[in-house]
Design a protein around this motif. Structure first.
Motif, PDB file in Angstrom:
ATOM      1  N   GLN A  49     -80.242 -54.454 -13.739  1.00  0.00           N
ATOM      2  CA  GLN A  49     -81.622 -54.785 -14.046  1.00  0.00           C
ATOM      3  C   GLN A  49     -82.241 -55.541 -12.869  1.00  0.00           C
ATOM      4  N   ILE A  50     -83.562 -55.530 -12.800  1.00  0.00           N
ATOM      5  CA  ILE A  50     -84.247 -56.177 -11.686  1.00  0.00           C
ATOM      6  C   ILE A  50     -83.937 -57.668 -11.605  1.00  0.00           C
ATOM      7  N   PRO A  51     -83.965 -58.437 -12.714  1.00  0.00           N
ATOM      8  CA  PRO A  51     -83.581 -59.858 -12.608  1.00  0.00           C
ATOM      9  C   PRO A  51     -82.158 -60.044 -12.091  1.00  0.00           C
ATOM     10  N   THR A  52     -81.260 -59.154 -12.500  1.00  0.00           N
ATOM     11  CA  THR A  52     -79.876 -59.226 -12.013  1.00  0.00           C
ATOM     12  C   THR A  52     -79.818 -58.952 -10.523  1.00  0.00           C
ATOM     13  N   TRP A  53     -80.526 -57.920 -10.082  1.00  0.00           N
ATOM     14  CA  TRP A  53     -80.595 -57.589  -8.649  1.00  0.00           C
ATOM     15  C   TRP A  53     -81.104 -58.771  -7.855  1.00  0.00           C
ATOM     16  N   ASN A  54     -82.162 -59.387  -8.341  1.00  0.00           N
ATOM     17  CA  ASN A  54     -82.782 -60.511  -7.653  1.00  0.00           C
ATOM     18  C   ASN A  54     -81.847 -61.719  -7.588  1.00  0.00           C
ATOM     19  N   ALA A  55     -81.235 -62.052  -8.699  1.00  0.00           N
ATOM     20  CA  ALA A  55     -80.348 -63.222  -8.747  1.00  0.00           C
ATOM     21  C   ALA A  55     -79.115 -63.022  -7.865  1.00  0.00           C
ATOM     22  N   LEU A  56     -78.499 -61.841  -7.947  1.00  0.00           N
ATOM     23  CA  LEU A  56     -77.309 -61.570  -7.147  1.00  0.00           C
ATOM     24  C   LEU A  56     -77.623 -61.622  -5.657  1.00  0.00           C
ATOM     25  N   SER A 117     -80.312 -52.646  -0.429  1.00  0.00           N
ATOM     26  CA  SER A 117     -81.190 -51.495  -0.628  1.00  0.00           C
ATOM     27  C   SER A 117     -80.405 -50.188  -0.597  1.00  0.00           C
ATOM     28  N   VAL A 118     -79.422 -50.107   0.307  1.00  0.00           N
ATOM     29  CA  VAL A 118     -78.635 -48.883   0.427  1.00  0.00           C
ATOM     30  C   VAL A 118     -77.672 -48.724  -0.740  1.00  0.00           C
ATOM     31  N   VAL A 119     -77.016 -49.818  -1.108  1.00  0.00           N
ATOM     32  CA  VAL A 119     -75.944 -49.736  -2.105  1.00  0.00           C
ATOM     33  C   VAL A 119     -76.477 -49.810  -3.534  1.00  0.00           C
ATOM     34  N   MET A 120     -77.459 -50.696  -3.772  1.00  0.00           N
ATOM     35  CA  MET A 120     -77.898 -50.954  -5.137  1.00  0.00           C
ATOM     36  C   MET A 120     -79.345 -50.552  -5.404  1.00  0.00           C
ATOM     37  N   GLY A 121     -79.977 -49.897  -4.435  1.00  0.00           N
ATOM     38  CA  GLY A 121     -81.360 -49.489  -4.610  1.00  0.00           C
ATOM     39  C   GLY A 121     -82.314 -50.596  -4.210  1.00  0.00           C
ATOM     40  N   ASN A 122     -83.563 -50.219  -3.971  1.00  0.00           N
ATOM     41  CA  ASN A 122     -84.573 -51.185  -3.540  1.00  0.00           C
ATOM     42  C   ASN A 122     -85.749 -51.162  -4.509  1.00  0.00           C
ATOM     43  N   PRO A 123     -85.824 -52.135  -5.425  1.00  0.00           N
ATOM     44  CA  PRO A 123     -86.913 -52.147  -6.402  1.00  0.00           C
ATOM     45  C   PRO A 123     -88.162 -52.889  -5.928  1.00  0.00           C
ATOM     46  N   VAL A 124     -88.169 -53.411  -4.684  1.00  0.00           N
ATOM     47  CA  VAL A 124     -89.273 -54.254  -4.208  1.00  0.00           C
ATOM     48  C   VAL A 124     -90.518 -53.393  -3.992  1.00  0.00           C
ATOM     49  N   GLN A 125     -91.619 -53.805  -4.598  1.00  0.00           N
ATOM     50  CA  GLN A 125     -92.884 -53.083  -4.443  1.00  0.00           C
ATOM     51  C   GLN A 125     -93.780 -53.688  -3.374  1.00  0.00           C
ATOM     52  N   ASP A 126     -93.720 -55.009  -3.190  1.00  0.00           N
ATOM     53  CA  ASP A 126     -94.522 -55.679  -2.174  1.00  0.00           C
ATOM     54  C   ASP A 126     -93.597 -56.134  -1.051  1.00  0.00           C
ATOM     55  N   GLN A 127     -93.357 -55.245  -0.089  1.00  0.00           N
ATOM     56  CA  GLN A 127     -92.422 -55.543   0.990  1.00  0.00           C
ATOM     57  C   GLN A 127     -92.875 -56.714   1.875  1.00  0.00           C
ATOM     58  N   PRO A 128     -94.145 -56.790   2.320  1.00  0.00           N
ATOM     59  CA  PRO A 128     -94.549 -57.921   3.177  1.00  0.00           C
ATOM     60  C   PRO A 128     -94.340 -59.278   2.514  1.00  0.00           C
ATOM     61  N   ILE A 180     -90.663 -66.134  -6.178  1.00  0.00           N
ATOM     62  CA  ILE A 180     -91.549 -65.384  -5.278  1.00  0.00           C
ATOM     63  C   ILE A 180     -91.049 -63.955  -5.119  1.00  0.00           C
ATOM     64  N   SER A 181     -89.750 -63.796  -4.933  1.00  0.00           N
ATOM     65  CA  SER A 181     -89.214 -62.446  -4.765  1.00  0.00           C
ATOM     66  C   SER A 181     -89.353 -61.620  -6.045  1.00  0.00           C
ATOM     67  N   LYS A 182     -89.261 -62.280  -7.213  1.00  0.00           N
ATOM     68  CA  LYS A 182     -89.456 -61.552  -8.475  1.00  0.00           C
ATOM     69  C   LYS A 182     -90.890 -61.025  -8.573  1.00  0.00           C
ATOM     70  N   ASN A 183     -91.860 -61.842  -8.149  1.00  0.00           N
ATOM     71  CA  ASN A 183     -93.247 -61.382  -8.140  1.00  0.00           C
ATOM     72  C   ASN A 183     -93.447 -60.236  -7.157  1.00  0.00           C
ATOM     73  N   ALA A 184     -92.764 -60.306  -5.993  1.00  0.00           N
ATOM     74  CA  ALA A 184     -92.868 -59.224  -5.013  1.00  0.00           C
ATOM     75  C   ALA A 184     -92.220 -57.947  -5.534  1.00  0.00           C
ATOM     76  N   ILE A 185     -91.110 -58.094  -6.246  1.00  0.00           N
ATOM     77  CA  ILE A 185     -90.439 -56.920  -6.816  1.00  0.00           C
ATOM     78  C   ILE A 185     -91.319 -56.250  -7.856  1.00  0.00           C
ATOM     79  N   ASP A 186     -91.981 -57.055  -8.672  1.00  0.00           N
ATOM     80  CA  ASP A 186     -92.855 -56.511  -9.717  1.00  0.00           C
ATOM     81  C   ASP A 186     -94.190 -56.017  -9.172  1.00  0.00           C
TER      82      ASP A 186
END
Length: 221
Positions: A49-56, A117-128, A180-186
């Motif tokens: 899940q995205i929160p798991t990705w972010n926390a890890l 990003s390569v191994v677990m995917g990249n869910p980030v929508q706001d890269q900058p 901040i990264s969670k907001n960027a991912i969403d």
């Protein structure tokens, strides 16, 4: 002072390049940790899940930064410190250490982001926004850990002391980075993260200023 800072940063880079085993060990730690995480949480089945990705991600970056920056002063013997004391001001030394460790931490963060990003995917929508968060967090981690490393170095190179002293300071930085990264991912509006970015900038400024003012007293002792 600028010439001293440039010379000291070059010295840090040269020593790091000569001791390739240290840098390679840190890079191997990042890559292997991400891969072990990939195998452990069952990403193959698409269960992450995205929160798991972010926390890890941030947990791995935190421990990578601690391993990378911990040696800033702990690895310096008394003879080398005396030599630095004779040729450079303490302000130049602490600034050069923070600058170099910021670059090193940022490289590790970007590498971890690439491997994630390569191994677990990249869910980030706001890269900058995500990359700006990486930069600010790298500055905060390196400033805090560099100063604490200097204190631990004066206390007999006690790595345990460094972990204890840095933990209360790193937690607020880590929590802000995760938010901040969670907001960027969403992909939320950047205004949502503005107050958190300002807070992170303020924390970085306080830590950097405190390091600049207090390090000369530690160094002269």
């Amino acid at each position: 002072m600028l010439d001293e800072i440039i010379a000291l940063v070059k010295k840090e880079a040269t020593l790091e390049w000569r001791q390739k085993y240290a840098l390679n060990g840190i890079l191997l730690y990042v890559i292997s940790t991400v891969y072990i995480t990939y195998l452990s949480i069952g990403v193959k089945g698409g269960t992450v899940q995205i929160p798991t990705w972010n926390a890890l991600y941030w947990i791995i970056i935190l421990f990578s930064a601690v391993n990378a920056v911990a040696k800033s002063f702990i690895q310096e013997n008394s003879g080398r410190q005396l030599y630095y004391y004779m040729i450079a001001s303490p302000e130049s030394i602490i600034i050069s250490k923070i600058l170099y460790n910021t670059c090193l931490t940022l490289v590790l963060s970007l590498l971890g982001y690439l491997v994630f990003s390569v191994v677990m995917g990249n869910p980030v929508q706001d890269q900058p926004m995500f990359l700006l968060n990486l930069l600010l967090t790298s500055i905060g981690f390196s400033s805090c850990l560099t100063m604490v490393s200097s204190i631990a170095g004066k206390a007999g190179n006690n790595g345990t002391l460094m972990a204890i002293l840095s933990f209360p300071i790193l937690i607020p930085i880590l929590l802000l980075a995760i938010q901040i990264s969670k907001n960027a991912i969403d992909g939320l509006d950047r205004g949502v993260s503005l107050d958190k970015i300002i807070t992170l900038l303020a924390i970085n400024g306080v830590i950097a200023a405190t390091s600049y003012l207090l390090f000369p007293f530690i160094w002269k002792s």
